[in-house]
Each structure stands twice: as C-alpha cells, then as structure tokens.
Design an enzyme around this catalytic site. Structure first.
Site, PDB file in Angstrom:
ATOM      1  N   LYS A  72     -13.859   6.365  -3.417  1.00 53.26           N
ATOM      2  CA  LYS A  72     -13.024   5.624  -4.364  1.00 53.26           C
ATOM      3  C   LYS A  72     -13.957   5.117  -5.460  1.00 53.26           C
ATOM      4  O   LYS A  72     -14.364   3.954  -5.472  1.00 53.26           O
ATOM      5  CB  LYS A  72     -12.292   4.480  -3.653  1.00 53.26           C
ATOM      6  CG  LYS A  72     -11.130   3.929  -4.462  1.00 53.26           C
ATOM      7  CD  LYS A  72     -10.262   3.043  -3.606  1.00 53.26           C
ATOM      8  CE  LYS A  72      -9.240   2.279  -4.440  1.00 53.26           C
ATOM      9  NZ  LYS A  72      -8.236   3.130  -5.080  1.00 53.26           N
TER      10      LYS A  72
HETATM   11  N1  PPE Z   1      -4.865   8.090  -4.098  1.00 49.80           N
HETATM   12  C1  PPE Z   1      -5.452   7.514  -5.174  1.00 49.80           C
HETATM   13  C2  PPE Z   1      -6.042   8.376  -6.230  1.00 49.80           C
HETATM   14  C3  PPE Z   1      -5.481   6.123  -5.265  1.00 49.80           C
HETATM   15  O1  PPE Z   1      -6.052   5.543  -6.318  1.00 49.80           O
HETATM   16  C4  PPE Z   1      -4.891   5.347  -4.241  1.00 49.80           C
HETATM   17  C5  PPE Z   1      -4.907   3.848  -4.315  1.00 49.80           C
HETATM   18  C6  PPE Z   1      -4.299   5.999  -3.147  1.00 49.80           C
HETATM   19  C7  PPE Z   1      -4.332   7.380  -3.107  1.00 49.80           C
HETATM   20  C8  PPE Z   1      -3.697   5.252  -1.991  1.00 49.80           C
HETATM   21  O2  PPE Z   1      -4.681   4.672  -1.181  1.00 49.80           O
HETATM   22  P1  PPE Z   1      -4.400   3.335  -0.338  1.00 49.80           P
HETATM   23  O3  PPE Z   1      -4.277   2.227  -1.336  1.00 49.80           O
HETATM   24  O4  PPE Z   1      -5.564   3.201   0.550  1.00 49.80           O
HETATM   25  O5  PPE Z   1      -3.125   3.547   0.391  1.00 49.80           O
HETATM   26  N2  PPE Z   1      -4.914   3.303  -5.623  1.00 49.80           N
HETATM   27  C9  PPE Z   1      -5.340   1.947  -5.812  1.00 49.80           C
HETATM   28  C10 PPE Z   1      -5.674   1.662  -7.276  1.00 49.80           C
HETATM   29  C11 PPE Z   1      -4.555   1.375  -8.189  1.00 49.80           C
HETATM   30  C12 PPE Z   1      -5.029   0.968  -9.560  1.00 49.80           C
HETATM   31  O6  PPE Z   1      -4.319   1.276 -10.537  1.00 49.80           O
HETATM   32  O7  PPE Z   1      -6.070   0.315  -9.701  1.00 49.80           O
HETATM   33  C13 PPE Z   1      -4.374   0.955  -5.181  1.00 49.80           C
HETATM   34  O8  PPE Z   1      -3.251   1.304  -4.869  1.00 49.80           O
HETATM   35  O9  PPE Z   1      -4.781  -0.178  -4.963  1.00 49.80           O
END
Ligand code: PPE
Length: 305
Positions: A160
């Site tokens: 991330k």
């Molecule tokens: N894919 C991506 C590319 C992504 O950024 C997120 C979270 C997810 C999947 C889902 O992961 P999880 O939160 O562990 O279920 N995106 C984060 C960032 C958002 C932002 O705009 O900043 C979030 O949801 O916190």
C-alpha cells in the site's frame, strides 16, 4: 475525495504534536519519489463505545508494506496499534478514519532512498461515506478504466504505497470525467483487478467471486472480512480471475474497502446491474452489524478505544 476535517494532535516520530505542526520539508524524499507506505483504518461508534475495525491486521499490513520496500520501521505493529488508539483518545473522536503513514523524509536526494531518514505519523479525522451519501443505499455507476493496474513486477499491489496511488488517481479522474462514480482497473493480463481504492466482488447464480491476490490487488482487509462473513452465512466464495464480461453479466457487483465499506455497483460501462441485490444487501447489513459491535462472533475484530 473529501476535505480534511482538522483535529487536535497528530502522532509523529514518537510524540504527539499539534495538528498544524505535523509538517514536512518540500525536499522530503517521498514527495519526489513516492517512497511512502500508508494505511486506512476506520473507528466506529458502537453501543459499547468506540471501536477500531481490524486495527492490528492493518498495522501488520503496514509493516509488511514497509518491509517490501526496504523501509524498516522503528515501531512494531503492536506498538502502532496502541499509538493509534491513543491518537483517537487525544483527538476525542467517537468515529473516525485513521491514517498511519511512513515515508522517506528530508536529507537525501536521488532515486535510491536508503540514506534518507524514515519518518512515521498517525493522523485521525472524521470521514463519512467515501463514494457519496446515497452510494451505500443505491449503488454507483462504474466504468472500466483505459489505465491498466500497474503490474506486480512494477509497483506491487501488495504494497500500500503512495506511489501506486498515482495509478489510482489517473483511473479515478478519468472515470469521474466520464460521469462514473468510480473506476475499475484491469491488470496487465486483462483480468479485473480492483477499483481505484476498493476490492471488487461479483455474484452470479448465488456464487460469490472475487479476484485472487495473485492478480495484483491490494490484500484488502474488508475483502478478507467479507469473504469470511459470506462463508459463515453459507455462501460459496471463489477467488478466481475475472474478465470484464463477468462484470457485465453478473447478478450483483459490489466494492469493499475501509473507506468505501460495502458499496453496491448498479452499472458497469453502461450495462445495468440494477438496484443492490439480496446477497449484496445481506452482506452489507451483516458487515455494518459487525463493525458496530452487534455481532458477538466477530468481536475479536474490534479494538475498543
Ligand atoms: N484496493 C485499493 C487499491 C485500495 O486503495 C483499498 C483501500 C482497497 C483495495 C481495500 O482495502 P481495505 O481497506 O483493506 O479493505 N483504500 C483505502 C484508501 C482510500 C483513499 O482514498 O485514501 C481505504 O479504503 O482506506
């Protein structure tokens, strides 16, 4: 996609500083080269006080992200878990979004970050529905991006990293300019990867499918939670590669993410999926019960503030 609501304190490099003082130099390495990793976590108001959803798991993913990009952190996942809880307390928030970030700071220039210092911070602020207030109820229209998901041998989806969000930003800007609520990215092989900030699921004939981690996606904790919740409800959940037409012919499609929570998708590239379907609604209701501490069997996923 939202203005930051300022709080009181931010934890930075081991101490709490006033919100306005949590600054960094314009020549910080990460600003120039994207050498940062971060997390997104939610704290919910529940009947038993405030609770953070899967905090330790998020901090462990944070440490793994840093490990992959060879950025050793001075704090363990356990320590960061405690710091996050204390940051929420000091900011006196009942519910909020939590953003830990570790980045290569000021002191070195050039692509190799090894000699730049490693700074670390945790900030919290209130953040409502990520994809708009009506999205959770009615779903959103999405479009498949002309931008591809950066490859697993370029900027790995498992990390991330700030760097990977340039890719997300390009896709989201394009989708919004086309009138969609969010983008879906295909990977370099042409398989469905994820949204710009969400994992994706489809439902067809009662079977739930979602792309496997090996398709280059973020190992989403909401994805992981929804897989377990769905299996506990008796659904078959497959982790399998999806092609774009799987989205067009699905009975139901939805996004998962910390910010997006469980957001239904009502059309893909102008092909109607329709109103949120029964499986999506059941999972969404269950998910909101879990995060609000109304489902005792998942209480281990919550850390009370
Ligand atoms: N894919 C991506 C590319 C992504 O950024 C997120 C979270 C997810 C999947 C889902 O992961 P999880 O939160 O562990 O279920 N995106 C984060 C960032 C958002 C932002 O705009 O900043 C979030 O949801 O916190």
């Amino acid at each position: 996609m939202a203005d930051i609501k300022e709080g009181k304190y931010i934890w930075k490099n081991g101490e709490f500083v006033a919100w306005a003082d949590a600054t960094t130099h314009v020549l910080s390495h990460a600003l120039h080269y994207g050498t940062a990793v971060f997390e997104g976590i939610r704290c919910y108001k529940t009947e038993n006080g405030s609770a953070v959803f899967r905090l330790k798991d998020h901090m462990e993913r944070f440490v793994r992200s840093a490990h992959i990009i060879m950025m050793p952190l001075a704090y363990s996942a356990e320590e960061l878990t405690e710091v996050a809880l204390e940051t929420i307390r000091r900011n006196e928030l009942e519910s909020c979004y939590i953003r830990p970030i570790a980045y290569r700071g000021y002191g070195a220039v050039g692509v190799n970050p090894s000699t730049a210092p490693i700074d670390i911070a945790i900030a919290v602020w209130p953040w409502d529905a990520y994809l708009g207030a009506t999205a959770l109820e009615q779903g959103i229209a999405v479009g498949i991006s002309s931008w591809r998901q950066r490859g697993i041998n370029a900027i790995p989806g498992a990390v991330k990293s700030s760097a990977s969000y340039l890719n997300s930003g390009l896709a989201n800007m394009e989708a919004v300019s086309h009138g969609y609520g969010e983008a879906i990215l295909l990977n370099e092989s042409g398989y469905v990867a994820e949204g710009s900030g969400e994992n994706i699921f489809v439902v067809r004939d009662g079977v739930i499918s979602t792309p496997p981690l090996s398709d280059g996606i973020l190992e989403g904790l909401t994805r992981n939670s929804v897989i377990q919740i769905a299996r506990d409800l008796g659904y078959t959940v497959l982790e399998r590669s999806l092609v774009r037409t799987d989205l067009y012919v699905a009975d139901e499609v939805f996004f998962t993410g910390t910010a997006a929570e469980l957001t239904p998708i009502n059309s893909v590239d102008g092909r109607a999926i329709g109103k949120p379907g029964p499986v999506t609604q059941q999972l969404q209701t269950r998910f909101f019960d879990v995060v609000a501490d109304r489902a005792p069997e998942y209480a281990a996923w919550l850390d009370r503030v």
